[in-house]
Design an enzyme around this catalytic site. Structure first.
Site, PDB file in Angstrom:
ATOM      1  N   GLU A   2       2.710  -0.876   4.417  1.00  0.00           N
ATOM      2  CA  GLU A   2       2.418   0.501   3.998  1.00  0.00           C
ATOM      3  C   GLU A   2       3.722   1.225   3.701  1.00  0.00           C
ATOM      4  O   GLU A   2       4.666   1.173   4.494  1.00  0.00           O
ATOM      5  CB  GLU A   2       1.710   1.264   5.136  1.00  0.00           C
ATOM      6  CG  GLU A   2       0.302   0.819   5.433  1.00  0.00           C
ATOM      7  CD  GLU A   2      -0.752   1.497   4.544  1.00  0.00           C
ATOM      8  OE1 GLU A   2      -0.367   2.328   3.694  1.00  0.00           O
ATOM      9  OE2 GLU A   2      -1.937   1.173   4.720  1.00  0.00           O
ATOM     10  N   HIS A   6      -2.552  -3.115  -3.350  1.00  0.00           N
ATOM     11  CA  HIS A   6      -3.920  -3.000  -2.857  1.00  0.00           C
ATOM     12  C   HIS A   6      -4.904  -2.916  -4.038  1.00  0.00           C
ATOM     13  O   HIS A   6      -5.981  -3.488  -4.022  1.00  0.00           O
ATOM     14  CB  HIS A   6      -4.040  -1.768  -1.954  1.00  0.00           C
ATOM     15  CG  HIS A   6      -5.201  -1.793  -1.028  1.00  0.00           C
ATOM     16  ND1 HIS A   6      -5.513  -0.745  -0.209  1.00  0.00           N
ATOM     17  CD2 HIS A   6      -6.141  -2.752  -0.771  1.00  0.00           C
ATOM     18  CE1 HIS A   6      -6.601  -1.050   0.495  1.00  0.00           C
ATOM     19  NE2 HIS A   6      -6.993  -2.259   0.179  1.00  0.00           N
ATOM     20  N   HIS A  47       0.845  -1.199   0.000  1.00  0.00           N
ATOM     21  CA  HIS A  47       0.000   0.000   0.000  1.00  0.00           C
ATOM     22  C   HIS A  47       0.879   1.247   0.000  1.00  0.00           C
ATOM     23  O   HIS A  47       2.043   1.191   0.338  1.00  0.00           O
ATOM     24  CB  HIS A  47      -0.802   0.101   1.309  1.00  0.00           C
ATOM     25  CG  HIS A  47      -1.651  -1.052   1.652  1.00  0.00           C
ATOM     26  ND1 HIS A  47      -3.005  -1.065   1.440  1.00  0.00           N
ATOM     27  CD2 HIS A  47      -1.369  -2.244   2.250  1.00  0.00           C
ATOM     28  CE1 HIS A  47      -3.523  -2.200   1.883  1.00  0.00           C
ATOM     29  NE2 HIS A  47      -2.547  -2.945   2.372  1.00  0.00           N
TER      30      HIS A  47
HETATM   31 ZN   LIG Z   1      -4.122   0.551   0.593  1.00  0.00          ZN
END
Ligand SMILES: [Zn+2]
Length: 241
Positions: free
Chosen positions: A92, A134, A27
């Protein structure tokens, strides 16, 4: 590699089995700053988290232990996995994203990501085709980590899949329509084989899936229309799986 622990309460209480970890989902944070991103991912009220976060400088934070289900994927599907939170590790990367000024990922950030992925791939025996963004698993809702994410470079480093064709050769087929019905069918079959979940009957869902495929494998033109270049890329990828 140094990993900074900063645990988030946003995860399932029950531990999962090691065998249920099959996918890595990448992400971007899509927020103004690193501090803001970490605060959100560890704040009980946000109800979101990921297992790891990697800063622009390449610092790796561990927010949820691998054995717990973090809340990063939402409604999602990849291959036979219908709810990716259960089966994946979420990573992330700090980046402002399309909303606040999408910029290239930093070299140090990507090096740390590759190191972390290699470690996870080895530990959980994650297959190459299961390193996804994602947007790949939730094409209707998400576009992160976005077209600036260096998928090809990752694959060169044995993280994820890539095709063999030369870009200059492929380029000639960009925007060339697929006229043969059999090839259209083959492309759809290949998308499915790669892992994408979609329905051809649901037109907007299908177009968004093509967008996700392009964002990952053919970022030079993201238009939701599959052309001869897309066909050749998918064909080559599917052959390896
Ligand atoms: Zn995401």
């Amino acid at each position: 590699m140094k990993i900074i622990k900063n645990f988030s309460p946003n995860c399932d209480r029950k531990k999962r089995t090691i065998n249920s970890i099959k996918v890595i989902v990448i992400h971007y944070t899509g927020m103004q700053s690193e501090r803001e991103s970490i605060e959100r991912l560890v704040s009980p009220s946000s109800k979101v988290s990921s297992h790891y976060l990697i800063s622009r400088k390449g610092r790796v934070f561990n927010l949820v232990q691998d054995r717990f289900v973090a809340w990063h994927a939402g409604k999602s599907c990849w291959g036979k996995h219908k709810n990716l939170n259960e089966n994946s590790i979420g990573i992330e990367l700090v980046n402002k994203g399309h909303k606040f000024g999408y910029t290239s990922f930093k070299k140090k950030q990507i090096s740390s990501l590759i190191m972390l992925c290699k470690k996870l791939i080895k530990k959980y025996k994650i297959s190459k085709k299961n390193i996804v963004g994602h947007s790949d698993i939730a094409p209707l809702r998400k576009i992160d980590p976005g077209e600036k994410f260096p998928w090809k470079y990752l694959a060169k480093n044995k993280v994820g899949i890539w095709y063999d064709h030369e870009p200059n050769f492929l380029k000639k087929y960009r925007r060339t329509k697929i006229l043969i019905k059999k090839d259209k069918k083959k492309f759809i079959k290949n998308l499915d084989k790669i892992g994408y979940c979609f329905s051809v009957k649901n037109k907007s869902f299908f177009v968004k899936t093509i967008n996700a495929f392009q964002r990952h494998f053919r970022k030079e033109l993201i238009n939701g229309i599959f052309d001869q270049e897309c066909f050749m890329i998918a064909q080559n990828l599917a052959k390896k799986l």
